[in-house]
Design an enzyme around this catalytic site. Structure first.
Site, PDB file in Angstrom:
ATOM      1  N   SER A   1      47.492 -11.100-102.811  1.00 30.14           N
ATOM      2  CA  SER A   1      48.891 -11.300-102.434  1.00 30.14           C
ATOM      3  C   SER A   1      49.018 -11.696-100.968  1.00 30.14           C
ATOM      4  CB  SER A   1      49.676 -10.007-102.703  1.00 30.14           C
ATOM      5  OG  SER A   1      50.963 -10.077-102.168  1.00 30.14           O
TER       6      SER A   1
ATOM      7  N   HIS B   1      51.995  -7.364-110.065  1.00 27.87           N
ATOM      8  CA  HIS B   1      50.909  -7.083-109.108  1.00 27.87           C
ATOM      9  C   HIS B   1      50.488  -5.623-109.286  1.00 27.87           C
ATOM     10  CE1 HIS B   1      48.865  -6.206-105.305  1.00 27.87           C
ATOM     11  NE2 HIS B   1      48.619  -7.514-105.254  1.00 27.87           N
TER      12      HIS B   1
ATOM     13  N   HIS C   1      41.110  -7.536-104.081  1.00 29.72           N
ATOM     14  CA  HIS C   1      41.317  -8.831-104.748  1.00 29.72           C
ATOM     15  C   HIS C   1      40.494  -9.925-104.079  1.00 29.72           C
ATOM     16  CE1 HIS C   1      45.360  -7.454-106.677  1.00 29.72           C
ATOM     17  NE2 HIS C   1      44.316  -7.201-107.441  1.00 29.72           N
TER      18      HIS C   1
ATOM     19  N   CYS D   1      40.707  -5.708 -93.668  1.00 27.86           N
ATOM     20  CA  CYS D   1      41.513  -4.652 -93.044  1.00 27.86           C
ATOM     21  C   CYS D   1      40.815  -3.313 -93.288  1.00 27.86           C
ATOM     22  CB  CYS D   1      42.891  -4.617 -93.689  1.00 27.86           C
ATOM     23  SG  CYS D   1      42.786  -4.243 -95.458  1.00 27.86           S
TER      24      CYS D   1
ATOM     25  N   HIS E   1      44.518  -0.853-104.556  1.00 29.08           N
ATOM     26  CA  HIS E   1      45.950  -1.114-104.785  1.00 29.08           C
ATOM     27  C   HIS E   1      46.700   0.084-105.335  1.00 29.08           C
ATOM     28  CE1 HIS E   1      43.549  -4.784-105.275  1.00 29.08           C
ATOM     29  NE2 HIS E   1      44.385  -5.188-104.365  1.00 29.08           N
TER      30      HIS E   1
ATOM     31  N   GLU F   1      49.609  -3.342-107.312  1.00 30.41           N
ATOM     32  CA  GLU F   1      50.230  -2.352-106.424  1.00 30.41           C
ATOM     33  C   GLU F   1      51.632  -1.987-106.907  1.00 30.41           C
ATOM     34  OE1 GLU F   1      50.294  -3.166-102.148  1.00 30.41           O
ATOM     35  OE2 GLU F   1      52.098  -1.926-102.030  1.00 30.41           O
TER      36      GLU F   1
ATOM     37  N   CYS G   1      52.197  -3.467 -94.412  1.00 32.67           N
ATOM     38  CA  CYS G   1      51.213  -2.772 -93.583  1.00 32.67           C
ATOM     39  C   CYS G   1      50.879  -3.564 -92.328  1.00 32.67           C
ATOM     40  CB  CYS G   1      49.966  -2.479 -94.396  1.00 32.67           C
ATOM     41  SG  CYS G   1      48.963  -3.947 -94.651  1.00 32.67           S
TER      42      CYS G   1
END
Ligand code: SF4
Length: 312
Positions: free
Chosen positions: A230, A131, A48, A19, A81, A133, A201
């Site tokens: 994730s 996580h 990740h 992305c 993140h 984030e 997102c």
């Protein structure tokens, strides 16, 4: 070279793989390596993905868990993140030269957390505990933010004032599961307010839509991605929820022959942190096992690009 096995078809989900936020984060490290050579310190995995990290390490990037491992005054990159404000304070104390590769779409969620807390709300973050984030987002206004991971968590939730609650979500959740949790939140807190636009997102959403479009035709789904990614794990879950067997693979080397027994149609995708070349490798590995037809199924075209990360 084509192998001796049965003829198969690969349905290639599109969009898949990198992305805009991941490309930007990797480019930030590459640019520093180009300009200064190694070592360039990176707090946590820049994205990740094991292969991305190994390639950058080979070029001189040094991945650290915490900033104590970075020499005073050195250059450090914050991963895609995002980080809590506390990490920025630590960086300032150590006089570090920070390049912030936090994805702008994660930064948007941090800004919402601050705004919602400033208006006096309890901020309910829907996400996965531990996580990176969510750790970063929770760190924005820790005294006013609570994490929920499930509908059961929503039922058990106690807030200071049920009339003053807002929610946010991690960017890489299952769209379907997040919707269930938000519905449960609304049922408990009718005054609930949320972000003006989705926190999940575009890349996460598109990869889930693209995979959902092929799972019913596939006998097996392969998702290229790392185990701590994730959005990649969510793709595997999505296929399994639709009763299609699915496996997460780091790369072509992890494909097991027994998975392919009796399989004629394979759905193939990759999480947002997995390099496109790894998907090509999977196609080649399947071709070595027998004649292969590859059909790409495009559900969306992505044109999102972010400005490069700059030194803070
Ligand atoms: Fe940004 Fe979404 Fe990519 Fe995460 S998956 S880096 S939030 S665009």
């Amino acid at each position: 070279m084509t192998g001796e096995g049965p003829a198969r078809t690969v349905l290639l989900a599109a969009p898949r793989s990198f992305c805009a936020g991941v490309e930007r984060a990797i480019a930030a490290v590459e640019q520093l390596l180009d300009e200064h050579g190694g070592p360039i310190y990176v707090r946590r995995q820049i994205v990740h993905n094991t292969h991305v990290v190994a390639e950058l390490e080979a070029r001189g990037a040094v991945f650290v868990e915490e900033l104590e491992a970075v020499p005073e005054g050195a250059a450090v990159v914050f991963a895609a993140h995002g980080v809590a404000p506390e990490v920025w304070r630590q960086a300032a104390e150590r006089d570090l030269e920070v390049t912030d590769a936090t994805c702008p779409l994660v930064a948007k969620v941090h800004a919402e957390a601050r705004r919602f807390a400033q208006r006096g709300d309890t901020v309910i973050l829907v996400g996965h505990a531990g996580h990176e984030e969510t750790v970063g987002t929770l760190g924005e206004v820790p005294q006013q933010t609570v994490l929920v991971e499930s509908v059961a968590d929503v039922e058990a939730l106690v807030v200071a004032d049920p009339e003053r609650v807002s929610y946010l979500t991690q960017t890489t959740l299952s769209v379907a599961e997040a919707a269930e949790i938000v519905t449960a939140l609304r049922a408990r807190f009718p005054a609930l307010r949320g972000p003006a636009s989705d926190d999940i997102c575009y890349a996460t959403t598109n990869r889930q839509l693209a995979l959902a479009a092929i799972t019913d035709e596939a006998d097996l789904v392969l998702v290229v991605g790392s185990r701590n990614s994730s959005n990649s794990v969510r793709l595997v879950e999505l296929a399994r929820r639709r009763d299609t067997p699915a496996h997460l693979v780091e790369d072509a080397g992890e494909i097991r022959d027994e998975w392919l027994t009796g399989v004629r149609v394979i759905g193939l995708t990759a999480g947002a942190s997995a390099p496109p070349a790894l998907v090509d490798d999977v196609v080649s590995a399947l071709r070595r096992r027998g004649p292969l037809t590859v059909e790409e199924r495009v559900v969306a075209r992505e044109s999102v690009r972010f400005q490069p990360a700059v030194r803070a």
